[in-house]
Design a protein around this motif. Structure first.
Motif, PDB file in Angstrom:
ATOM      1  N   GLY A  13     -32.993  -7.013   2.906  1.00 40.79           N
ATOM      2  CA  GLY A  13     -32.814  -6.728   1.476  1.00 40.79           C
ATOM      3  C   GLY A  13     -32.671  -5.006   1.137  1.00 40.79           C
ATOM      4  O   GLY A  13     -32.579  -4.791  -0.096  1.00 40.79           O
ATOM      5  N   LEU A  14     -32.372  -4.482   2.170  1.00 40.71           N
ATOM      6  CA  LEU A  14     -32.512  -2.435   2.115  1.00 40.71           C
ATOM      7  C   LEU A  14     -30.816  -2.308   2.081  1.00 40.71           C
ATOM      8  O   LEU A  14     -29.942  -3.120   2.723  1.00 40.71           O
ATOM      9  N   SER A  15     -30.693  -1.057   1.660  1.00 41.96           N
ATOM     10  CA  SER A  15     -29.584  -0.981   1.450  1.00 41.96           C
ATOM     11  C   SER A  15     -29.182   0.379   2.984  1.00 41.96           C
ATOM     12  O   SER A  15     -28.844   0.711   3.905  1.00 41.96           O
ATOM     13  N   ARG A  16     -29.695   1.520   2.070  1.00 42.73           N
ATOM     14  CA  ARG A  16     -29.987   2.522   3.064  1.00 42.73           C
ATOM     15  C   ARG A  16     -30.220   3.710   2.345  1.00 42.73           C
ATOM     16  O   ARG A  16     -30.894   3.655   0.946  1.00 42.73           O
ATOM     17  N   GLY A  17     -31.104   4.430   3.474  1.00 43.81           N
ATOM     18  CA  GLY A  17     -32.278   5.811   3.003  1.00 43.81           C
ATOM     19  C   GLY A  17     -32.823   6.301   3.976  1.00 43.81           C
ATOM     20  O   GLY A  17     -32.343   5.962   5.256  1.00 43.81           O
ATOM     21  N   THR A  31     -28.580  -0.605   6.588  1.00 41.05           N
ATOM     22  CA  THR A  31     -27.780  -1.589   7.145  1.00 41.05           C
ATOM     23  C   THR A  31     -26.283  -1.930   6.432  1.00 41.05           C
ATOM     24  O   THR A  31     -25.951  -2.185   5.703  1.00 41.05           O
ATOM     25  N   ILE A  32     -25.916  -1.415   7.386  1.00 41.14           N
ATOM     26  CA  ILE A  32     -24.229  -1.904   7.640  1.00 41.14           C
ATOM     27  C   ILE A  32     -24.468  -3.279   8.278  1.00 41.14           C
ATOM     28  O   ILE A  32     -24.930  -3.361   9.202  1.00 41.14           O
ATOM     29  N   HIS A  33     -23.166  -4.009   7.552  1.00 36.74           N
ATOM     30  CA  HIS A  33     -22.399  -5.533   8.101  1.00 36.74           C
ATOM     31  C   HIS A  33     -21.253  -5.408   9.094  1.00 36.74           C
ATOM     32  O   HIS A  33     -20.541  -5.082   8.488  1.00 36.74           O
ATOM     33  N   GLN A  34     -21.707  -6.833   9.540  1.00 40.10           N
ATOM     34  CA  GLN A  34     -20.555  -6.484  10.632  1.00 40.10           C
ATOM     35  C   GLN A  34     -19.746  -7.366   9.684  1.00 40.10           C
ATOM     36  O   GLN A  34     -20.676  -8.591   9.120  1.00 40.10           O
ATOM     37  N   PRO A  35     -18.597  -7.469  10.554  1.00 35.03           N
ATOM     38  CA  PRO A  35     -17.093  -8.645   9.766  1.00 35.03           C
ATOM     39  C   PRO A  35     -17.451 -10.480   9.864  1.00 35.03           C
ATOM     40  O   PRO A  35     -17.689 -10.944   8.873  1.00 35.03           O
ATOM     41  N   SER A  36     -18.840 -10.545  10.683  1.00 35.16           N
ATOM     42  CA  SER A  36     -19.477 -11.779  10.886  1.00 35.16           C
ATOM     43  C   SER A  36     -20.426 -11.907   9.818  1.00 35.16           C
ATOM     44  O   SER A  36     -21.163 -13.013   9.322  1.00 35.16           O
ATOM     45  N   GLY A  37     -20.642 -10.989   9.084  1.00 33.04           N
ATOM     46  CA  GLY A  37     -21.812 -10.722   7.709  1.00 33.04           C
ATOM     47  C   GLY A  37     -23.374 -10.680   8.471  1.00 33.04           C
ATOM     48  O   GLY A  37     -24.162  -9.884   8.081  1.00 33.04           O
TER      49      GLY A  37
END
Length: 81
Positions: A13-17, A31-37
């Protein structure tokens, strides 16, 4: 906390910081997401020596805005064979 317990920040639920506990800089989260999500890293370790008896203060700066409140989780370490 129990002996052998580990405290982690769940970044779902967080993005970056950046985050701090009791004035200790614990670094950035992203919170980078892989192609799989799936997230590349969801849990961030909080060292036991940064914690104090009684209330602890978590300061979390989310640059893009969190979609859910941060969660602190405890888990038990299990010895590896």
């Amino acid at each position: 906390m129990k002996k052998g317990a580990v405290l982690v920040l769940d970044a779902l639920g967080l993005s970056r910081g950046h985050f701090f506990i009791n004035g200790h800089d614990l670094g950035r989260f992203f919170t980078i997401h892989q192609p799989s999500g799936a997230m590349t890293q969801r849990y961030y370790y909080i060292p036991a020596d940064t914690l104090v008896e009684g209330p602890n203060t978590l300061v979390l700066i989310d640059e893009l805005g969190a979609t859910a409140p941060p969660q602190l989780l405890t888990t038990q370490l299990e010895p590896s064979d």
